[in-house]
Design a protein around this motif. Structure first.
Motif, short mmCIF file in Angstrom:
data_model
loop_
_atom_site.label_atom_id
_atom_site.label_comp_id
_atom_site.label_asym_id
_atom_site.label_seq_id
_atom_site.Cartn_x
_atom_site.Cartn_y
_atom_site.Cartn_z
N TRP A 71 39.54 -85.31 -43.97
CA TRP A 71 40.38 -86.19 -44.16
C TRP A 71 41.19 -86.68 -42.99
CZ3 TRP A 71 39.65 -88.38 -48.70
CH2 TRP A 71 39.13 -87.59 -49.82
N PHE A 72 40.44 -87.23 -41.83
CA PHE A 72 40.79 -87.66 -40.81
C PHE A 72 41.24 -89.09 -41.34
CE2 PHE A 72 38.98 -85.32 -36.82
CZ PHE A 72 39.41 -84.32 -37.37
N ASN A 73 42.66 -89.73 -40.49
CA ASN A 73 42.88 -90.96 -40.55
C ASN A 73 42.40 -91.77 -39.37
OD1 ASN A 73 44.37 -90.48 -38.54
ND2 ASN A 73 46.37 -90.10 -39.57
N GLU A 74 42.72 -93.14 -39.35
CA GLU A 74 42.25 -94.10 -38.32
C GLU A 74 42.32 -93.46 -36.86
OE1 GLU A 74 43.87 -95.03 -40.82
OE2 GLU A 74 43.02 -96.60 -41.86
N VAL A 75 43.61 -93.08 -36.85
CA VAL A 75 43.88 -92.58 -35.52
C VAL A 75 43.21 -91.27 -34.77
CG1 VAL A 75 45.97 -91.70 -33.92
CG2 VAL A 75 46.48 -93.18 -35.63
N GLU A 76 43.03 -90.21 -35.93
CA GLU A 76 42.42 -89.15 -35.71
C GLU A 76 40.77 -89.33 -35.46
OE1 GLU A 76 45.10 -85.70 -38.25
OE2 GLU A 76 43.95 -87.08 -39.44
N THR A 77 40.41 -90.11 -36.24
CA THR A 77 38.76 -90.46 -36.15
C THR A 77 38.62 -91.24 -34.83
OG1 THR A 77 38.70 -90.94 -38.37
CG2 THR A 77 36.82 -91.78 -37.08
N GLY A 78 39.68 -92.23 -34.27
CA GLY A 78 39.66 -92.91 -33.08
C GLY A 78 39.59 -91.74 -32.00
N TYR A 79 40.59 -90.66 -32.29
CA TYR A 79 40.48 -89.65 -31.01
C TYR A 79 39.13 -88.97 -31.02
CZ TYR A 79 45.44 -90.21 -30.85
OH TYR A 79 46.73 -90.79 -30.79
N MET A 80 38.27 -88.82 -32.05
CA MET A 80 36.87 -88.08 -31.88
C MET A 80 35.93 -89.05 -30.70
SD MET A 80 36.54 -85.47 -33.88
CE MET A 80 34.78 -85.48 -33.93
N TYR A 81 36.33 -90.02 -30.52
CA TYR A 81 35.66 -90.88 -29.38
C TYR A 81 36.07 -90.38 -28.04
CZ TYR A 81 33.16 -93.65 -32.73
OH TYR A 81 32.25 -93.91 -33.50
N THR A 82 37.27 -89.71 -27.73
CA THR A 82 37.48 -89.04 -26.55
C THR A 82 36.56 -88.31 -25.68
OG1 THR A 82 39.91 -88.94 -27.46
CG2 THR A 82 39.33 -87.94 -25.30
N GLY A 83 35.83 -87.29 -26.60
CA GLY A 83 34.64 -86.56 -26.16
C GLY A 83 33.52 -87.38 -25.57
N PRO A 84 32.91 -88.37 -26.21
CA PRO A 84 32.15 -89.47 -25.70
C PRO A 84 32.41 -90.17 -24.67
CG PRO A 84 32.70 -90.09 -27.87
CD PRO A 84 33.16 -88.62 -27.77
N PHE A 85 33.93 -90.52 -24.50
CA PHE A 85 34.37 -91.01 -23.34
C PHE A 85 34.19 -90.19 -22.14
CE2 PHE A 85 37.91 -92.53 -20.64
CZ PHE A 85 37.42 -93.75 -20.22
N VAL A 86 34.86 -89.02 -22.27
CA VAL A 86 34.56 -88.18 -21.27
C VAL A 86 32.92 -87.93 -20.64
CG1 VAL A 86 34.82 -85.80 -20.41
CG2 VAL A 86 36.83 -87.02 -21.64
N GLY A 87 32.48 -87.74 -21.75
CA GLY A 87 30.84 -87.66 -21.47
C GLY A 87 30.22 -88.84 -20.84
N ALA A 88 30.62 -90.07 -21.06
CA ALA A 88 30.14 -91.11 -20.27
C ALA A 88 30.76 -91.30 -18.78
CB ALA A 88 30.98 -92.55 -21.15
N ILE A 89 32.03 -90.82 -18.77
CA ILE A 89 32.49 -90.72 -17.20
C ILE A 89 31.70 -89.73 -16.40
CG2 ILE A 89 34.46 -89.79 -15.84
CD1 ILE A 89 34.91 -92.44 -17.17
N LEU A 90 31.49 -88.37 -17.03
CA LEU A 90 30.68 -87.49 -16.31
C LEU A 90 29.43 -87.79 -16.22
CD1 LEU A 90 31.83 -84.20 -18.25
CD2 LEU A 90 32.53 -84.88 -16.00
N GLY A 91 28.63 -88.77 -17.20
CA GLY A 91 27.14 -89.12 -16.90
C GLY A 91 27.38 -90.22 -15.50
N PHE A 92 28.43 -90.89 -15.63
CA PHE A 92 28.77 -91.85 -14.42
C PHE A 92 28.77 -90.98 -13.18
CE2 PHE A 92 32.10 -93.48 -11.77
CZ PHE A 92 31.62 -94.57 -11.09
N ILE A 93 29.61 -90.09 -13.03
CA ILE A 93 29.95 -89.21 -12.03
C ILE A 93 28.39 -88.59 -11.18
CG2 ILE A 93 31.08 -87.34 -11.04
CD1 ILE A 93 33.41 -87.90 -12.64
N ILE A 94 27.99 -87.91 -12.30
CA ILE A 94 26.61 -87.18 -12.15
C ILE A 94 25.58 -88.16 -11.70
CG2 ILE A 94 24.64 -86.00 -13.14
CD1 ILE A 94 26.58 -84.68 -15.10
N SER A 95 25.31 -89.32 -12.22
CA SER A 95 24.16 -90.25 -11.95
C SER A 95 24.81 -90.99 -10.44
CB SER A 95 24.18 -91.35 -13.04
OG SER A 95 25.49 -92.04 -13.21
N GLY A 96 25.94 -91.20 -10.30
CA GLY A 96 26.52 -91.71 -9.13
C GLY A 96 26.23 -90.94 -7.73
N LEU A 97 26.30 -89.60 -7.95
CA LEU A 97 26.23 -88.78 -7.03
C LEU A 97 24.65 -88.53 -6.88
CD1 LEU A 97 28.82 -85.99 -7.84
CD2 LEU A 97 28.89 -87.60 -6.10
#
Length: 560
Positions: free
Chosen positions: A375-401
């Motif tokens: 029973w997440f609300n909009e804010v809690e569901t939105g926070y679930m995208y923190t993980g993929p955002f961090v994943g995108a950053i790490l993907g950028f760092i790894i691919s950049g290196l």
């Protein structure tokens, strides 16, 4: 067989994409001149510049690196704003369904038709870019984003009005999805592209995953309409930067290349590529058949006077002349046959399918976490995208290196010769991260009462990290291996991933409810493993494929 890349036996012509990047004592030295023009190196005098810059001060390759980086930074920033459009409603699904009195499928179609707008507009914009360049499309796209975002926020309870605003938002997004990666090819030499391509892909994909984090909070505090208004405000702030500091990057490069054949080897050119006017490189390269000789053939000196440097006011023009005399309507049709080009189809699958599976995960988040048992609300569901955002950053760092480092390492081991297939190595990391993420998400999301919210979010991060790595690998390969069709190829990628994602938004919810989350993602992850393994034959036979299609140009055969 250079590091596993199958050599081409025929010596009929050079293979586009193969180039000498580093001097190496174990092979014959490069000629000091290409016809009347000296071979140009970087400041260290060890890396041969690929492509070779012209003597024109208006050539983007001659601009200072800081200027080129500022242009890319501005384009990447507006790409972040543009990329927020597709997942804009991800955290608001339940809120909007109640507000408009619609079901989940109809809410998903607000994103689905938006993606169709991106795909259809891509055909028109790529043709326009071929003829008139990219600058006017970046300006047009930004203006459309501003207008459509203000329209969406003001739609009120009119579902049809919001739907059409979403379609126009898709049209505004199209220039950035289709052309920013191609602009990286315009602005940078091969040895400079890796980390910059990683940055542009992070902008195009990373911003999309941070959006729901903000949108959920915005919706709860000031209303869902302000998620649209905020985009209009930020895009409006960026419009002056694009107008004043992003000049045209398309450049018609002079045709003064020459060939050199190492003893016993196939003929190659110093930049090794058939290039395009829109990409900023000349289209016709002299072949051994034309030269009729195995030695260096000097062409007639390039006698046209060097044009004066464009003034700042001249650089502000939306158009600065035609880049091609081709027929516009033929150019609109050019991307269609390229879906039968193995390299383009491979890139579509590597990049597009994982983006589509990401859309499916978004459907799961909306359907599972907003309802029982969490029973997440909009804010809690939105926070679930923190993980993929961090994943995108790490993907950028790894691919950049790794993108440039691994390529330079392979070039040294290949006696200074660069093969674009070296870029495909990054897909191995997509196989690990992306597929582990898909399998893991399916297992943990099926039993959220047992695993909670953290593990699904962690595996979502893995999946997105793999998606970024694959996107960087496929984009670099297209730019380096098939520079002459890069814009059309990116259009194919845009069309494929958006149509594929649209199809998933149409049927994903029903598929998930009928088959179950874990079974669905077992199937999805297994499909992705098979797609990643297609990179093995692409790596081995990629050079043969480049040689074949340089001799049998599918677009010329079809008079496109």
């Amino acid at each position: 067989m250079g590091l596993g890349v199958l050599e081409v036996k025929s010596s009929r012509n050079n293979v586009p994409g193969t180039s000498y990047v580093l001097d190496d004592a174990s092979r014959p030295a490069l000629p000091e001149h290409l016809g009347a023009h000296p071979v140009k190196y970087d400041k260290s005098n060890t890396i041969i510049l690929v492509p070779q810059p012209s003597d024109d001060p208006n050539d983007p390759l001659n601009w200072p690196l800081w200027k080129r980086d500022i242009i890319l930074l501005i384009l990447s920033t507006i790409s972040v704003i543009a990329s927020t459009l597709s997942p804009l409603l991800a955290a608001n699904t339940v809120t909007l369904a109640i507000f408009f009195g619609r079901d989940f499928t109809q809410m998903a179609l607000l994103t689905g038709y938006h993606l169709c707008g991106v795909g259809v507009a891509g055909f028109i914009f790529v043709a326009s870019a071929r003829i008139w360049g990219k600058r006017h499309l970046y300006l047009l796209g930004t203006v459309l984003i501003i207008i459509s975002s203000a329209w969406g926020g003001a739609a009120g309870t009119n579902y049809a009005s919001l739907l059409w605003a979403r379609v126009v938002q898709g049209i505004g997004l199209a220039p950035f999805e289709a052309l920013v990666n191609a602009s990286v090819g315009d602005l940078y030499f091969v040895h400079e592209r890796g980390k910059r391509m990683a940055l542009s892909n992070l902008a195009l994909f990373g911003g999309a995953f941070f959006t729901p984090v903000l949108v959920g909070k915005i919706t709860q505090t000031i209303g869902w309409e302000w998620s649209f208004y905020m985009i209009a405000i930020f895009a409006g702030a960026l419009l002056p930067l694009i107008f004043f500091f992003v000049p045209e990057t398309a450049f018609v490069r002079p045709e003064h290349q020459a060939l050199w054949r190492p003893e016993g080897g196939a003929a190659v050119s110093v930049n090794g590529q058939h290039d395009s006017h829109v990409s900023g490189e000349s289209k016709d390269v002299q072949t051994p058949d034309q030269s009729g000789s195995a030695s260096l053939e000097k062409q007639a000196p390039y006698t046209d006077p060097t044009p004066p440097k464009a003034t700042f006011l001249q650089s502000l023009r939306p158009f600065n002349g035609r880049k091609s005399d081709a027929n516009f309507f033929k150019l609109v049709l050019r991307p269609f046959p390229l879906f039968f080009h193995p390299a383009v189809l491979w890139a579509c699958l590597i990049q597009g399918t994982l983006i589509g599976w990401t859309v499916m995960i978004g459907v799961v988040l909306a359907a599972i976490f907003l309802g029982p048992p969490l029973w997440f609300n909009e804010v809690e569901t939105g926070y679930m995208y923190t993980g993929p955002f961090v994943g995108a950053i790490l993907g950028f760092i790894i691919s950049g290196l790794l993108a440039d480092w691994s390529t330079k390492l392979m070039i040294r081991r290949n006696k200074g010769v660069y093969e674009p297939e070296f870029r495909i190595v990054l897909v191995a990391l997509q196989l690990v991260f992306g597929c582990v993420g898909l399998y893991g998400f399916g297992i943990t999301a099926e039993k959220v009462t047992r695993y909670g919210w953290f593990l699904p979010d962690l595996f979502f991060a893995f999946e997105v990290g793999g998606m970024v790595l694959g996107a960087v690998a496929s984009a670099l390969y297209i730019v380096d291996a098939h520079r002459d069709i890069a814009v059309e190829a990116f259009t194919c990628l845009l069309i494929f991933k958006n149509i594929f994602s649209f199809a998933l938004t149409w049927g994903a919810y029903d598929w998930l409810t009928s088959a179950g989350i874990s079974k669905t993602f077992y199937i999805v992850a297994s499909i992705q493993v098979g797609i990643c393994l297609l990179s093995v034959p692409m790596y081995i036979f990629g050079k043969w494929n480049r040689a074949f299609f340089s001799r049998h140009d599918i677009l010329k055969i079809l008079h496109l």
